[in-house]
Design an enzyme around this catalytic site. Structure first.
Site, PDB file in Angstrom:
ATOM      1  N   CYS A  55       0.861  -1.177   0.000  1.00  0.00           N
ATOM      2  CA  CYS A  55       0.000   0.000   0.000  1.00  0.00           C
ATOM      3  C   CYS A  55       0.900   1.231   0.000  1.00  0.00           C
ATOM      4  O   CYS A  55       1.819   1.323   0.824  1.00  0.00           O
ATOM      5  CB  CYS A  55      -0.909  -0.002   1.229  1.00  0.00           C
ATOM      6  SG  CYS A  55      -1.850   1.539   1.413  1.00  0.00           S
ATOM      7  N   ASP A  62      -0.171  -5.897   0.135  1.00  0.00           N
ATOM      8  CA  ASP A  62      -1.393  -6.243  -0.594  1.00  0.00           C
ATOM      9  C   ASP A  62      -1.119  -7.562  -1.303  1.00  0.00           C
ATOM     10  O   ASP A  62      -0.051  -7.739  -1.895  1.00  0.00           O
ATOM     11  CB  ASP A  62      -1.741  -5.166  -1.626  1.00  0.00           C
ATOM     12  CG  ASP A  62      -2.229  -3.882  -0.975  1.00  0.00           C
ATOM     13  OD1 ASP A  62      -2.988  -3.968   0.001  1.00  0.00           O
ATOM     14  OD2 ASP A  62      -1.865  -2.800  -1.472  1.00  0.00           O
ATOM     15  N   ILE A  77       5.994 -13.978 -24.509  1.00  0.00           N
ATOM     16  CA  ILE A  77       6.612 -13.678 -23.216  1.00  0.00           C
ATOM     17  C   ILE A  77       7.161 -14.965 -22.605  1.00  0.00           C
ATOM     18  O   ILE A  77       6.459 -15.976 -22.562  1.00  0.00           O
ATOM     19  CB  ILE A  77       5.576 -13.059 -22.261  1.00  0.00           C
ATOM     20  CG1 ILE A  77       5.039 -11.754 -22.856  1.00  0.00           C
ATOM     21  CG2 ILE A  77       6.175 -12.823 -20.884  1.00  0.00           C
ATOM     22  CD1 ILE A  77       3.782 -11.268 -22.195  1.00  0.00           C
ATOM     23  N   GLU A  78       8.384 -14.917 -22.119  1.00  0.00           N
ATOM     24  CA  GLU A  78       8.996 -16.063 -21.454  1.00  0.00           C
ATOM     25  C   GLU A  78       8.530 -16.065 -19.999  1.00  0.00           C
ATOM     26  O   GLU A  78       8.593 -15.046 -19.316  1.00  0.00           O
ATOM     27  CB  GLU A  78      10.522 -15.959 -21.563  1.00  0.00           C
ATOM     28  CG  GLU A  78      11.263 -17.207 -21.182  1.00  0.00           C
ATOM     29  CD  GLU A  78      11.408 -17.366 -19.692  1.00  0.00           C
ATOM     30  OE1 GLU A  78      11.152 -18.491 -19.193  1.00  0.00           O
ATOM     31  OE2 GLU A  78      11.759 -16.385 -19.007  1.00  0.00           O
ATOM     32  N   SER A  79       8.037 -17.213 -19.509  1.00  0.00           N
ATOM     33  CA  SER A  79       7.329 -17.267 -18.231  1.00  0.00           C
ATOM     34  C   SER A  79       8.209 -17.016 -17.003  1.00  0.00           C
ATOM     35  O   SER A  79       7.763 -16.385 -16.044  1.00  0.00           O
ATOM     36  CB  SER A  79       6.587 -18.590 -18.082  1.00  0.00           C
ATOM     37  OG  SER A  79       7.474 -19.677 -18.097  1.00  0.00           O
ATOM     38  N   MET A  96      -3.503  -0.496  -6.648  1.00  0.00           N
ATOM     39  CA  MET A  96      -3.795  -1.654  -7.492  1.00  0.00           C
ATOM     40  C   MET A  96      -4.170  -1.253  -8.921  1.00  0.00           C
ATOM     41  O   MET A  96      -3.808  -1.930  -9.880  1.00  0.00           O
ATOM     42  CB  MET A  96      -4.900  -2.481  -6.847  1.00  0.00           C
ATOM     43  CG  MET A  96      -4.476  -3.030  -5.497  1.00  0.00           C
ATOM     44  SD  MET A  96      -5.890  -3.352  -4.455  1.00  0.00           S
ATOM     45  CE  MET A  96      -5.074  -3.742  -2.924  1.00  0.00           C
ATOM     46  N   GLU A  97      -4.881  -0.141  -9.041  1.00  0.00           N
ATOM     47  CA  GLU A  97      -5.257   0.350 -10.370  1.00  0.00           C
ATOM     48  C   GLU A  97      -4.014   0.724 -11.173  1.00  0.00           C
ATOM     49  O   GLU A  97      -3.902   0.419 -12.362  1.00  0.00           O
ATOM     50  CB  GLU A  97      -6.188   1.570 -10.251  1.00  0.00           C
ATOM     51  CG  GLU A  97      -7.518   1.274  -9.595  1.00  0.00           C
ATOM     52  CD  GLU A  97      -7.516   1.315  -8.061  1.00  0.00           C
ATOM     53  OE1 GLU A  97      -8.612   1.228  -7.478  1.00  0.00           O
ATOM     54  OE2 GLU A  97      -6.427   1.413  -7.433  1.00  0.00           O
TER      55      GLU A  97
END
Length: 139
Positions: A55, A62, A77-79, A96-97
């Site tokens: 936060c 969070d 994308i490589e994981s 979070m947004e």
């Protein structure tokens, strides 16, 4: 037609030993590889159940789940690099947004997908759960 061989020559992280996590969010951790089927429309979905950030006001952790669904363009994308990138948020104080949209922006910059959606489903804080979904469609 033979199955094409995946080109892994540019990947630096996959197959390496223990990794130290950065103290700041690091988009440069994201690695990609050539899409073996660039002319085929298909979806890839990643999900991370262990996402954490802080936060920005209280510094309290969070917890959430980040889901990424995308239709690849020329690159995928490589994981493992994605995991390291997502883990780099653990000391980041951000709403979070904001982080959901930052993740989308960084992933789009890394792989230029045909389309992508990043969804963050966050555990309750103050009795309220938060889900944020950010979308990208290539123009």
């Amino acid at each position: 037609m033979p199955t094409p061989k995946d080109d892994v020559s540019q990947l630096k992280t996959l197959g390496q030993g223990a990794t130290r996590y950065p103290r700041t969010v690091t988009p440069s951790l994201l690695e990609t590889f050539p899409n073996a089927y660039p002319d085929r429309r298909y979806e890839v979905t990643f999900s991370s159940e262990e996402f954490t950030s802080l936060c920005p006001k209280t510094g309290q952790p969070d917890f959430g789940r980040i889901s990424i669904r995308y239709v690849p363009g020329a690159r995928c994308i490589e994981s493992k690099s994605l995991k390291l990138y997502l883990f780099s948020y653990r000391d980041e104080g951000t709403f979070m947004e904001t982080l959901t949209n930052r993740i989308l922006d960084d992933l789009v910059a890394a792989c230029d997908p045909v389309e992508m959606e990043v969804t963050g489903e966050f555990a309750a804080r103050g009795g309220i759960t938060i889900t944020v979904a950010a979308h990208h469609v290539r123009k």
